[in-house]
Design an enzyme around this catalytic site. Structure first.
Site, PDB file in Angstrom:
ATOM      1  N   ARG A  62     -64.222  57.615  84.964  1.00 17.14           N
ATOM      2  CA  ARG A  62     -65.256  56.998  84.103  1.00 17.14           C
ATOM      3  C   ARG A  62     -64.515  55.873  83.294  1.00 17.14           C
ATOM      4  NH1 ARG A  62     -67.350  61.606  80.291  1.00 17.14           N
ATOM      5  NH2 ARG A  62     -68.682  62.190  82.071  1.00 17.14           N
ATOM      6  N   ARG A  80     -65.243  58.885  72.257  1.00 17.81           N
ATOM      7  CA  ARG A  80     -65.645  58.389  73.610  1.00 17.81           C
ATOM      8  C   ARG A  80     -66.027  56.957  73.559  1.00 17.81           C
ATOM      9  NH1 ARG A  80     -66.567  62.669  76.927  1.00 17.81           N
ATOM     10  NH2 ARG A  80     -65.215  64.450  76.482  1.00 17.81           N
ATOM     11  N   LYS A 109     -64.679  66.679  71.824  1.00 22.35           N
ATOM     12  CA  LYS A 109     -65.095  65.394  72.035  1.00 22.35           C
ATOM     13  C   LYS A 109     -65.596  64.782  70.809  1.00 22.35           C
ATOM     14  CE  LYS A 109     -67.738  66.582  75.468  1.00 22.35           C
ATOM     15  NZ  LYS A 109     -68.644  66.625  76.487  1.00 22.35           N
ATOM     16  N   LYS A 126     -68.519  61.301  69.603  1.00 21.94           N
ATOM     17  CA  LYS A 126     -69.300  60.356  70.098  1.00 21.94           C
ATOM     18  C   LYS A 126     -69.950  59.522  68.990  1.00 21.94           C
ATOM     19  CE  LYS A 126     -70.477  62.431  74.262  1.00 21.94           C
ATOM     20  NZ  LYS A 126     -71.271  63.271  75.387  1.00 21.94           N
ATOM     21  N   CYS A 132     -79.424  63.998  84.553  1.00 22.90           N
ATOM     22  CA  CYS A 132     -77.941  63.788  84.486  1.00 22.90           C
ATOM     23  C   CYS A 132     -77.531  64.098  85.983  1.00 22.90           C
ATOM     24  CB  CYS A 132     -77.556  64.983  83.758  1.00 22.90           C
ATOM     25  SG  CYS A 132     -77.680  66.720  84.560  1.00 22.90           S
ATOM     26  N   CYS A 135     -70.903  68.186  89.832  1.00 24.28           N
ATOM     27  CA  CYS A 135     -70.602  68.646  88.328  1.00 24.28           C
ATOM     28  C   CYS A 135     -70.404  69.910  88.650  1.00 24.28           C
ATOM     29  CB  CYS A 135     -71.744  68.368  87.388  1.00 24.28           C
ATOM     30  SG  CYS A 135     -71.513  69.234  85.924  1.00 24.28           S
ATOM     31  N   CYS A 158     -77.953  71.890  83.408  1.00 23.70           N
ATOM     32  CA  CYS A 158     -77.465  72.967  82.526  1.00 23.70           C
ATOM     33  C   CYS A 158     -77.663  72.784  81.026  1.00 23.70           C
ATOM     34  CB  CYS A 158     -75.931  73.272  82.902  1.00 23.70           C
ATOM     35  SG  CYS A 158     -74.800  72.226  81.910  1.00 23.70           S
ATOM     36  N   CYS A 201     -76.601  66.568  79.230  1.00 19.59           N
ATOM     37  CA  CYS A 201     -75.983  65.193  79.317  1.00 19.59           C
ATOM     38  C   CYS A 201     -77.078  64.058  79.508  1.00 19.59           C
ATOM     39  CB  CYS A 201     -75.158  65.222  80.564  1.00 19.59           C
ATOM     40  SG  CYS A 201     -73.715  66.246  80.379  1.00 19.59           S
TER      41      CYS A 201
HETATM   42 FE1  SRM Z   1     -71.893  65.302  79.918  1.00 19.53          FE
HETATM   43  C1  SRM Z   1     -69.686  67.604  80.631  1.00 19.53           C
HETATM   44  C2  SRM Z   1     -71.868  64.079  83.183  1.00 19.53           C
HETATM   45  C3  SRM Z   1     -73.155  62.423  78.992  1.00 19.53           C
HETATM   46  C4  SRM Z   1     -72.776  66.694  76.908  1.00 19.53           C
HETATM   47  N1  SRM Z   1     -70.690  65.913  81.437  1.00 19.53           N
HETATM   48  C5  SRM Z   1     -69.967  66.910  81.669  1.00 19.53           C
HETATM   49  C6  SRM Z   1     -69.406  66.877  82.763  1.00 19.53           C
HETATM   50  C7  SRM Z   1     -67.840  65.864  82.709  1.00 19.53           C
HETATM   51  C8  SRM Z   1     -68.828  68.084  83.470  1.00 19.53           C
HETATM   52  C9  SRM Z   1     -67.408  68.748  83.040  1.00 19.53           C
HETATM   53  O1  SRM Z   1     -67.105  68.832  81.947  1.00 19.53           O
HETATM   54  O2  SRM Z   1     -67.062  68.999  84.007  1.00 19.53           O
HETATM   55  C10 SRM Z   1     -70.178  66.075  83.744  1.00 19.53           C
HETATM   56  C11 SRM Z   1     -69.720  65.233  85.258  1.00 19.53           C
HETATM   57  C12 SRM Z   1     -70.953  65.374  85.986  1.00 19.53           C
HETATM   58  C13 SRM Z   1     -70.514  64.458  87.171  1.00 19.53           C
HETATM   59  O3  SRM Z   1     -70.339  65.039  88.434  1.00 19.53           O
HETATM   60  O4  SRM Z   1     -70.229  63.312  87.143  1.00 19.53           O
HETATM   61  C14 SRM Z   1     -71.122  65.226  82.603  1.00 19.53           C
HETATM   62  N2  SRM Z   1     -72.362  63.389  80.740  1.00 19.53           N
HETATM   63  C15 SRM Z   1     -72.532  63.268  82.038  1.00 19.53           C
HETATM   64  C16 SRM Z   1     -73.051  62.184  82.491  1.00 19.53           C
HETATM   65  C17 SRM Z   1     -72.339  61.405  83.652  1.00 19.53           C
HETATM   66  C18 SRM Z   1     -74.496  62.216  82.587  1.00 19.53           C
HETATM   67  C19 SRM Z   1     -75.212  61.250  83.410  1.00 19.53           C
HETATM   68  O5  SRM Z   1     -75.945  61.461  84.187  1.00 19.53           O
HETATM   69  O6  SRM Z   1     -75.374  60.036  83.024  1.00 19.53           O
HETATM   70  C20 SRM Z   1     -72.893  61.213  81.057  1.00 19.53           C
HETATM   71  C21 SRM Z   1     -71.434  60.422  81.039  1.00 19.53           C
HETATM   72  C22 SRM Z   1     -71.426  59.675  79.517  1.00 19.53           C
HETATM   73  C23 SRM Z   1     -70.316  58.786  79.637  1.00 19.53           C
HETATM   74  O7  SRM Z   1     -70.308  57.840  80.234  1.00 19.53           O
HETATM   75  O8  SRM Z   1     -69.440  58.833  78.847  1.00 19.53           O
HETATM   76  C24 SRM Z   1     -72.778  62.382  80.154  1.00 19.53           C
HETATM   77  N3  SRM Z   1     -72.630  64.395  78.190  1.00 19.53           N
HETATM   78  C25 SRM Z   1     -73.439  63.333  77.842  1.00 19.53           C
HETATM   79  C26 SRM Z   1     -74.332  63.364  77.052  1.00 19.53           C
HETATM   80  C27 SRM Z   1     -75.156  62.351  76.434  1.00 19.53           C
HETATM   81  C28 SRM Z   1     -74.502  61.393  75.267  1.00 19.53           C
HETATM   82  O9  SRM Z   1     -73.200  61.713  75.185  1.00 19.53           O
HETATM   83  O10 SRM Z   1     -75.008  60.626  74.726  1.00 19.53           O
HETATM   84  C29 SRM Z   1     -74.177  64.794  76.464  1.00 19.53           C
HETATM   85  C30 SRM Z   1     -74.873  65.304  75.173  1.00 19.53           C
HETATM   86  C31 SRM Z   1     -74.583  64.752  73.656  1.00 19.53           C
HETATM   87  C32 SRM Z   1     -73.187  65.539  73.037  1.00 19.53           C
HETATM   88  O11 SRM Z   1     -72.382  65.362  73.671  1.00 19.53           O
HETATM   89  O12 SRM Z   1     -73.540  66.333  72.341  1.00 19.53           O
HETATM   90  C33 SRM Z   1     -73.246  65.121  76.973  1.00 19.53           C
HETATM   91  N4  SRM Z   1     -71.274  66.847  78.962  1.00 19.53           N
HETATM   92  C34 SRM Z   1     -71.801  67.271  77.745  1.00 19.53           C
HETATM   93  C35 SRM Z   1     -71.292  68.574  77.374  1.00 19.53           C
HETATM   94  C36 SRM Z   1     -71.660  69.642  76.118  1.00 19.53           C
HETATM   95  C37 SRM Z   1     -70.855  69.307  74.951  1.00 19.53           C
HETATM   96  C38 SRM Z   1     -71.054  70.150  73.873  1.00 19.53           C
HETATM   97  O13 SRM Z   1     -70.865  69.854  72.582  1.00 19.53           O
HETATM   98  O14 SRM Z   1     -71.322  71.453  74.124  1.00 19.53           O
HETATM   99  C39 SRM Z   1     -70.393  68.985  78.369  1.00 19.53           C
HETATM  100  C40 SRM Z   1     -69.541  70.150  78.655  1.00 19.53           C
HETATM  101  C41 SRM Z   1     -68.404  70.310  77.742  1.00 19.53           C
HETATM  102  O15 SRM Z   1     -67.813  69.408  77.068  1.00 19.53           O
HETATM  103  O16 SRM Z   1     -67.792  71.438  77.808  1.00 19.53           O
HETATM  104  C42 SRM Z   1     -70.572  67.832  79.440  1.00 19.53           C
HETATM  105 FE1  SF4 Z   2     -73.261  68.556  84.466  1.00 21.48          FE
HETATM  106 FE2  SF4 Z   2     -74.679  70.224  82.716  1.00 21.48          FE
HETATM  107 FE3  SF4 Z   2     -73.772  67.673  82.289  1.00 21.48          FE
HETATM  108 FE4  SF4 Z   2     -75.764  68.117  84.051  1.00 21.48          FE
HETATM  109  S1  SF4 Z   2     -76.101  68.566  82.009  1.00 21.48           S
HETATM  110  S2  SF4 Z   2     -73.958  66.625  84.399  1.00 21.48           S
HETATM  111  S3  SF4 Z   2     -75.197  69.914  84.749  1.00 21.48           S
HETATM  112  S4  SF4 Z   2     -72.729  69.401  82.426  1.00 21.48           S
END
Ligand code: SRM
Ligand code: SF4
Length: 548
Positions: free
Chosen positions: A76, A145, A207, A209, A419, A425, A464, A468
């Site tokens: 990333r 981030r 994390k 943000k 997402c 993922c 899930c 995201c």
């Molecule tokens: Fe996310 C984890 C993809 C934005 C909340 N996110 C992941 C992971 C890395 C899975 C993992 O931990 O193994 C995913 C990788 C998927 C893949 O194969 O690429 C993933 N997140 C993404 C992306 C690529 C979604 C997309 O389709 O665009 C976004 C990448 C953002 C970036 O460039 O940095 C992405 N993730 C977000 C957002 C939206 C935001 O930040 O505005 C959220 C919700 C906001 C938040 O953080 O509360 C988000 N991602 C999560 C979470 C839940 C965090 C939590 O507080 O519980 C996880 C899981 C974790 O951290 O344990 C996670």
């Molecule tokens: Fe993966 Fe869940 Fe984030 Fe979708 S919402 S990219 S399934 S961690």
């Protein structure tokens, strides 16, 4: 509230014993018998901008043949505010083509993800990103981030001003350990920069943000951020920011102690105070965030447990001065405005789920070769081609017309976001990116049959409950529960200011359409002038039957 004597989570030990993010990554990279690295080191690798993944589509077949999973790494890139030069675009495209799975993935935080990088190529990829004047630092891990920033074609002076502040925050809050330079860029070990004055050796509990928006545009969904800066503009000038904290989306099915939450406004700061305020908030979370339970470790839970007044006074004591009260703000939308900007200097196009094929066939590669402006990745995974010279307009229009990038999507498709989910993922419970085309086509069909063709409704899907794509803020939000099954959330705000409660659980595709059909019928017949779908659902107070 965490129990004072609760044991630290495993990640806390990994971080503290890592010698500032080094751990055993170096050895893991050189081990040739496996495509993976040690489990503990995968946690540290995130701080360097990479996740270990495997192709989940291939798991059953490889399992049958007793083969190791098809491991690879997602990389990333840190792109504050999503702005890239054409040369940087071309460099990332070449990396995706030569070392990734042949695609670039624009993300919901305005970044680029490269999927499918083999362990043996990881160092080459990160070094190539650096050679393009970019890096992958702190795009993952328990740190601040990539900082998001409004991309909408604002007057260029105002955009430059807020982007500079977002970039300054991103730079200031980077980890200072020289592990990154040593591991990936061949630097000598033990330079004098090797200390963490802001984070300390255990970094953050989780994390963190930050997002910056300029009302009425709320494209960065500022209330979903741990820390949000909402610009206050008077007569075209930036006076400062209303500051909000404690937003977040992530939750876990069946665990009510985890939940999405909106950030709350708690102060106002001038532009020159913004970086210091961000640091003071980060330090507060560093000191008080839960280090025992990672599911309770985000800033949103710290604020929910201690209260906003307590939080403000902790921030003020670290800042060394009181904050002025927050100013009022109002948003119009979170989505992108497609097509040409009024002054014809920028073109916004839909990139289907942010996924672009790399290589010579890419329209953006062709544009990058002739474009003298910039590219701005939007928080909705789309692209603004900005600063277009008048003599390039017709060529760029033709290149876009010849591609699957769409400057005039249906309003539903244009607002929709999914997402990544399967196959990369590791946390996905259901499809998302690969489901979106069918979902938007079928909902658009349903809208047309309900007499609502062209209705603009905010739809988001996540594979899930981590959320995201920020589905809990959509007017229609789908959250994956199991293969082919989703919880349906209804009634969020079009402007990102209201969460959508769960309406039905565990629906399949047919069930989603059957549930929406009568509500669309009511909306067509009973909506008030200009009434948004989410507001209508709220007014009608349909009885939710979450387990139905
Ligand atoms: Fe996310 C984890 C993809 C934005 C909340 N996110 C992941 C992971 C890395 C899975 C993992 O931990 O193994 C995913 C990788 C998927 C893949 O194969 O690429 C993933 N997140 C993404 C992306 C690529 C979604 C997309 O389709 O665009 C976004 C990448 C953002 C970036 O460039 O940095 C992405 N993730 C977000 C957002 C939206 C935001 O930040 O505005 C959220 C919700 C906001 C938040 O953080 O509360 C988000 N991602 C999560 C979470 C839940 C965090 C939590 O507080 O519980 C996880 C899981 C974790 O951290 O344990 C996670
Ligand atoms: Fe993966 Fe869940 Fe984030 Fe979708 S919402 S990219 S399934 S961690």
């Amino acid at each position: 509230m965490p129990a004072p004597d609760a044991p630290l989570s495993r990640n806390e030990t990994i971080k503290r014993e890592s010698h500032l993010l080094r751990g055993g990554i170096e050895e893991g990279l050189s081990r040739k018998v496996t495509g993976a690295i040690e489990e503990d080191d995968t946690q540290l690798l995130k701080f360097h901008g990479s996740y270990q993944q495997d192709d989940r589509d291939l798991r059953p077949e490889r399992g049958k043949r007793k083969l190791e999973k098809a491991f690879f790494f997602m990389v990333r890139v840190r792109i504050p505010g999503g702005v890239l030069t054409p040369a940087q675009w071309l460099a990332l495209d070449a990396i995706a083509r030569d070392y990734g799975n042949g695609t670039l993935r624009l993300t919901s935080r305005q970044s680029v993800q490269l999927h499918g990088v083999l362990k043996s190529n990881l160092r080459t990829v990160i070094a190539a990103v650096a050679a393009a004047g970019l890096d992958t630092r702190a795009t993952c891990g328990d740190v601040n981030r990539t900082v998001m920033c409004t991309t909408a074609p604002l007057p260029s002076r105002l955009h430059a001003e807020v982007l500079a502040i977002a970039t300054a925050m991103s730079e200031h809050l980077l980890p200072r350990s020289s592990a990154y330079q040593e591991l990936w860029l061949g630097a000598e070990s033990g330079t004098d920069r090797d200390a963490e004055p802001i984070y300390g050796p255990a970094y953050l509990p989780r994390k963190f943000k930050i997002g910056v928006v300029v009302p009425p545009v709320n494209d960065a969904d500022v209330l979903s951020q741990d820390l949000g800066f909402i610009a206050v503009i008077r007569k075209g000038s930036l006076l400062g920011f209303t500051v909000a904290a404690g937003g977040g989306m992530g939750a876990t099915h069946g665990e009510p102690a985890t939940y999405p939450r909106l950030a709350e406004p708690f102060g106002f700061c001038t532009p020159d105070q913004a970086v210091a305020v961000a640091e003071a908030v980060l330090r507060t979370q560093r000191d008080y965030g839960d280090r025992a339970d990672r599911k309770h470790a985000r800033l949103k839970y710290t604020i929910a447990d201690h209260g906003l007044e307590w939080f403000r006074s902790e921030v003020e004591s670290r800042l060394g001065k009181p904050l002025a009260p927050p100013r009022r703000f109002a948003f119009a939308h979170t989505g992108d405005r497609f097509g040409w900007s009024e002054d014809l200097s920028a073109l916004t196009v839909l990139v289907p789920s942010g996924r672009l094929k790399a290589g010579d066939g890419s329209p953006i590669v062709a544009i990058a070769r002739r474009h003298g402006g910039t590219f701005r990745i939007t928080p909705n995974q789309n692209l603004v081609i900005a600063g277009i010279a008048p003599d390039q307009r017709s060529a760029i229009t033709a290149l876009i017309a010849d591609s699957d990038l769409d400057p005039t999507p249906t309003p539903l498709r244009g607002q929709a976001m999914a997402c990544v989910a399967l196959p990369t993922c590791g946390l996905a419970l259901a499809e998302s990116e690969r489901y979106l085309p069918q979902l938007t086509a079928d909902i658009d069909g349903l809208l047309a049959r309900s007499g609502l063709a062209g209705a603009e409704i905010l739809l988001r899907v996540s594979g899930c409950p981590n959320g995201c794509s920020r589905p809990y803020l959509a007017e229609i939000g789908l959250v994956g529960r199991a293969p082919g099954r989703y919880d349906l959330h209804l009634g969020g705000g079009f402007d990102g200011s209201r969460l959508a409660p769960v309406f039905r659980q565990n629906l399949d595709h047919a069930g989603i359409l059957e549930t929406l059909a009568p509500i669309f019928g009511d909306y067509a017949a009973e909506r008030k002038e200009g009434e948004r779908f989410g507001d209508f659902v709220l007014r009608k107070a349909y009885p939710a039957a979450p387990n139905g």
